[in-house]
Design an enzyme around this catalytic site. Structure first.
Site, PDB file in Angstrom:
ATOM      1  N   HIS A 174      -3.496 -82.658 -12.351  1.00  0.00           N
ATOM      2  CA  HIS A 174      -3.743 -83.565 -13.472  1.00  0.00           C
ATOM      3  C   HIS A 174      -2.517 -83.597 -14.365  1.00  0.00           C
ATOM      4  O   HIS A 174      -1.870 -82.562 -14.551  1.00  0.00           O
ATOM      5  CB  HIS A 174      -4.974 -83.117 -14.286  1.00  0.00           C
ATOM      6  N   ASP A 191     -12.445 -85.848 -10.118  1.00  0.00           N
ATOM      7  CA  ASP A 191     -12.779 -86.592  -8.899  1.00  0.00           C
ATOM      8  C   ASP A 191     -13.096 -85.697  -7.712  1.00  0.00           C
ATOM      9  O   ASP A 191     -13.549 -86.176  -6.680  1.00  0.00           O
ATOM     10  CB  ASP A 191     -11.615 -87.517  -8.525  1.00  0.00           C
TER      11      ASP A 191
HETATM   12  N1  CMC Z   1      -1.353 -82.036  -3.866  1.00  0.00           N
HETATM   13  C1  CMC Z   1      -0.160 -81.452  -3.610  1.00  0.00           C
HETATM   14  N2  CMC Z   1       0.839 -81.351  -4.507  1.00  0.00           N
HETATM   15  C2  CMC Z   1       0.624 -81.865  -5.715  1.00  0.00           C
HETATM   16  C3  CMC Z   1      -0.580 -82.483  -6.073  1.00  0.00           C
HETATM   17  C4  CMC Z   1      -1.607 -82.554  -5.090  1.00  0.00           C
HETATM   18  N3  CMC Z   1      -2.761 -83.145  -5.361  1.00  0.00           N
HETATM   19  N4  CMC Z   1      -0.524 -82.899  -7.354  1.00  0.00           N
HETATM   20  C5  CMC Z   1       0.692 -82.552  -7.796  1.00  0.00           C
HETATM   21  N5  CMC Z   1       1.392 -81.924  -6.821  1.00  0.00           N
HETATM   22  C6  CMC Z   1       2.731 -81.330  -6.934  1.00  0.00           C
HETATM   23  C7  CMC Z   1       3.800 -82.404  -6.898  1.00  0.00           C
HETATM   24  O1  CMC Z   1       4.237 -82.661  -5.584  1.00  0.00           O
HETATM   25  C8  CMC Z   1       4.879 -81.791  -7.759  1.00  0.00           C
HETATM   26  O2  CMC Z   1       5.502 -80.801  -6.985  1.00  0.00           O
HETATM   27  P1  CMC Z   1       7.088 -80.492  -7.177  1.00  0.00           P
HETATM   28  O3  CMC Z   1       7.222 -79.992  -8.566  1.00  0.00           O
HETATM   29  O4  CMC Z   1       7.374 -79.483  -6.125  1.00  0.00           O
HETATM   30  O5  CMC Z   1       7.786 -81.805  -6.946  1.00  0.00           O
HETATM   31  C9  CMC Z   1       4.086 -81.056  -8.840  1.00  0.00           C
HETATM   32  O6  CMC Z   1       2.823 -80.746  -8.216  1.00  0.00           O
HETATM   33  C10 CMC Z   1       3.831 -81.863 -10.100  1.00  0.00           C
HETATM   34  O7  CMC Z   1       3.191 -83.101  -9.722  1.00  0.00           O
HETATM   35  P2  CMC Z   1       3.506 -84.510 -10.356  1.00  0.00           P
HETATM   36  O8  CMC Z   1       3.252 -85.559  -9.349  1.00  0.00           O
HETATM   37  O9  CMC Z   1       4.843 -84.495 -11.037  1.00  0.00           O
HETATM   38  O10 CMC Z   1       2.396 -84.559 -11.508  1.00  0.00           O
HETATM   39  P3  CMC Z   1       1.904 -85.845 -12.265  1.00  0.00           P
HETATM   40  O11 CMC Z   1       1.462 -85.401 -13.598  1.00  0.00           O
HETATM   41  O12 CMC Z   1       2.926 -86.928 -12.198  1.00  0.00           O
HETATM   42  O13 CMC Z   1       0.664 -86.340 -11.378  1.00  0.00           O
HETATM   43  C11 CMC Z   1      -1.504 -86.578 -10.494  1.00  0.00           C
HETATM   44  C12 CMC Z   1      -0.653 -86.058 -11.663  1.00  0.00           C
HETATM   45  C13 CMC Z   1      -2.975 -86.472 -10.881  1.00  0.00           C
HETATM   46  C14 CMC Z   1      -1.168 -88.049 -10.216  1.00  0.00           C
HETATM   47  C15 CMC Z   1      -1.220 -85.713  -9.247  1.00  0.00           C
HETATM   48  O14 CMC Z   1      -1.591 -84.374  -9.484  1.00  0.00           O
HETATM   49  C16 CMC Z   1      -1.912 -86.242  -7.987  1.00  0.00           C
HETATM   50  O15 CMC Z   1      -1.350 -87.111  -7.303  1.00  0.00           O
HETATM   51  N6  CMC Z   1      -3.145 -85.738  -7.645  1.00  0.00           N
HETATM   52  C17 CMC Z   1      -3.906 -86.266  -6.541  1.00  0.00           C
HETATM   53  C18 CMC Z   1      -4.636 -87.541  -6.940  1.00  0.00           C
HETATM   54  C19 CMC Z   1      -5.800 -87.284  -7.855  1.00  0.00           C
HETATM   55  O16 CMC Z   1      -6.625 -86.414  -7.628  1.00  0.00           O
HETATM   56  N7  CMC Z   1      -5.891 -88.096  -8.919  1.00  0.00           N
HETATM   57  C20 CMC Z   1      -7.003 -88.016  -9.903  1.00  0.00           C
HETATM   58  C21 CMC Z   1      -6.523 -87.593 -11.253  1.00  0.00           C
HETATM   59  S1  CMC Z   1      -7.819 -87.089 -12.381  1.00  0.00           S
HETATM   60  C22 CMC Z   1      -8.843 -88.427 -12.718  1.00  0.00           C
HETATM   61  C23 CMC Z   1      -8.204 -89.743 -12.805  1.00  0.00           C
HETATM   62  O17 CMC Z   1      -7.192 -89.968 -13.437  1.00  0.00           O
HETATM   63  O18 CMC Z   1      -8.785 -90.642 -12.214  1.00  0.00           O
END
Ligand code: CMC
Length: 392
Positions: free
Chosen positions: A271, A328
C-alpha cells in the site's frame, strides 16, 4: 523549471487540506470524520456512514430517516437507460458499463452542468447518485447474464434492495439472506473513503475544472477499475484461482512476485500509505472467516490466501519493503461467498467508495479549490526546424 519539484505518483505531495478522513500509515489508523473504522463497521450502517462522510456529522434519527427516504425516492432510473445498456456487448466489463451509465446522468439531468448550482440542487444530485448506483450496478450484471432487469424495491434496505435487483429471477420469489445483506453493508462501510487515493484524486481533479458531479464520479470509477487500485480485488481471486489450478504452491508465486524480471506482483499486497498494516484488511480477514462459517461455505482459495499471507509476512523481501495484505486481499473471498461474481468485485468497491467520492467532491467545491494542474520538467528536444516530408 528550476522551481518545480518533481514527485512522480505524488508520493509526498499534498494536493489539498481535508477534514473528511484521517489515515496514519505507520500506526494503521483510519477514521472517518474522527470516528474509528472498526467502531463504525460494527455499530453503524452504510447509509449512516454516507451521511457522516458527506455532511460531516452523524445524523439525528429524523435526519437519517429523511435521508434514507429521499434515497428510496430516486432509485428508479430513466427507462432510456435500458437502451444504453442494450448497446453494450454482454461480455462488457461491468465497470465500464457502470462508469458510462453514471456519466449518462449528466445528459438526463443537464442542470448538473451548471457549476453554480444551489446547495439544494447539489444535494439532489448527491441523492440521485447514491440511489441510482445500485440500480446501475445490478443492471450491468443483468445485461451480462442476458436476464431481464429488476426494478428497485423501495420497501427494502439499501443492500437488500441491491441484492434483490442482482439475483431475483422472473417467476421466482427472492428474499435476500440477512447475513449476506449485513456482511455487504459492513464491506461497503470499510470501503467508503480513503482520503486522496487515485480515484478520489481523480474525482477532485475532474471536479476542479467544474465538470458535473456525474462526470467527476464517472471518472473516479474509471480510475478505480485498474488492477493497482480497486481492480486488485478481482485480480486477487484470479491469482488465488491460478495458484490453486497450478497445484496450490504459494511459495512459487511468492518467488515470482520477488523476481524483478517478472512483472507479476502479489495482488492484494502493499500500500502507498500503510507501512505497518491495513486496518481494513484486519477487519475483513476476520469477517471472511465469520461470513463463510455462518453461510456454511468452504472455499479452498481462503486456505491458499492464508498460506500466502503467512509466507509473505515471514519473507525478508516483504518485510524489508513493509508489504502487508491490503483491503483487497480478503474482500473478494467474502464477495464470492455472498454470491457476487468475480468481475463485479470492483463494482462493489465503487458502490462502497461512492459516498467518499461525493464527500471529497463537495469539499473541493465548497473550498473553492483551484483547477488541478500539475507542472512538469520538460526533457524533450530543444527547438528545431520543420523538415518537409520528402526531405526526411
Ligand atoms: N508484490 C511484490 N512486490 C511489491 C508489491 C507486491 N504486491 N507491492 C510493492 N512491491 C515492491 C515494489 O516492487 C518495490 O520494490 P523495489 O523497492 O525493490 O523496487 C517496493 O515494493 C515498493 O513498491 P512501489 O510500487 O514503489 O509502491 P507504491 O506505493 O508505488 O505502490 C501499490 C503501491 C499498492 C500500487 C503496490 O504495492 C501494488 O502494486 N500492490 C499490488 C496491487 C494491489 O493490491 N493494489 C491495491 C491497493 S489497496 C486498495 C486500493 O487502492 O484499491
Amino acid at each position: 523549471s528550476g522551481l518545480i519539484t518533481l514527485d512522480p505518483g505524488y508520493k509526498n505531495t499534498g494536493a489539498t487540506k481535508s477534514a473528511i478522513t484521517f489515515l496514519d500509515g505507520e500506526e494503521g489508523i483510519l477514521r472517518y470524520r474522527g470516528y474509528r473504522i472498526d467502531e463504525l463497521s460494527k455499530k453503524s450502517t452504510f447509509l449512516e456512514v454516507a451521511y457522516l462522510l458527506i455532511y460531516g456529522e452523524l445524523p439525528t434519527q429524523s435526519q437519517y430517516d429523511a435521508f434514507t427516504k429521499e434515497i428510496t425516492l430516486h432509485t428508479l432510473v430513466h427507462e432510456d437507460i435500458k437502451k444504453i445498456l442494450a448497446g453494450f456487448p454482454s461480455n462488457a466489463h461491468p465497470m465500464g458499463v457502470l462508469s458510462s451509465l453514471i456519466c449518462s446522468l449528466s445528459a438526463f439531468y443537464p442542470d448538473s452542468l451548471n457549476p453554480n448550482q444551489s446547495e439544494e440542487e447539489v444535494n439532489l444530485s448527491i441523492v440521485r447518485l447514491l440511489a441510482k448506483m445500485p440500480t446501475f450496478a445490478a443492471w450491468a450484471f443483468k445485461n451480462k447474464m442476458g436476464h431481464p432487469v429488476n426494478y428497485p424495491d423501495n420497501s427494502l434496505d439499501y443492500c437488500s434492495n441491491f441484492l434483490k435487483m442482482m439475483f431475483a429471477l422472473p417467476a421466482e420469489t427472492y428474499e435476500a439472506d440477512p447475513i449476506v445483506a449485513t456482511a455487504l453493508d459492513k464491506l461497503l462501510i470499510l470501503h467508503a473513503d480513503h482520503e486522496q487515493n487515485c480515484s478520489t484524486s481523480t474525482v477532485r481533479m475532474v471536479g476542479s475544472s467544474q465538470a458535473s458531479i456525474y462526470a467527476s464520479i464517472s471518472a473516479g470509477i474509471n480510475a478505480l477499475w485498474g488492477p493497482l487500485h480497486g481492480g486488485a480485488n478481482q485480480s486477487v481471486i484470479e491469482m488465488l484461482e491460478a495458484i490453486k489450478a497450478d497445484g496450490g504452491d504459494a511459495k512459487k508465486y511468492l518467488d515470482k512476485a520477488k523476481d524483478k524480471n517478472d512483472p507479476f506482483r502479489l495482488m492484494g499486497f502493499g500500500h502507498r500509505v500503510y507501512k505497518n498494516f491495513d486496518p481494513r484488511a484486519k477487519i475483513i480477514k476476520q469477517a471472511a472467516d465469520e461470513v463463510l462459517s455462518r453461510l456454511g461455505v468452504t472455499d479452498p482459495v481462503l486456505e491458499i490466501a492464508k498460506e500466502l499471507e503467512y509466507a509473505a509476512l515471514n519473507d525478508q523481501y516483504f518485510i524489508d519493503r513493509k508489504l502487508y495484505p491490503n483491503v483487497d486481499f480478503y474482500s473478494g473471498i467474502i464477495y464470492r461467498a455472498l454470491g457476487i461474481p468475480t468481475d463485479m468485485f470492483t463494482v462493489m468497491f465503487a458502490l462502497g467508495r461512492l459516498p467518499g467520492w461525493i464527500a471529497q467532491w463537495k469539499e473541493m467545491r465548497e473550498n473553492k479549490e483551484p483547477i488541478g494542474r500539475p507542472r512538469q520538467v520538460y526533457v524533450g528536444a530543444t527547438e528545431r526546424d520543420y523538415v518537409f516530408i520528402n526531405k526526411r
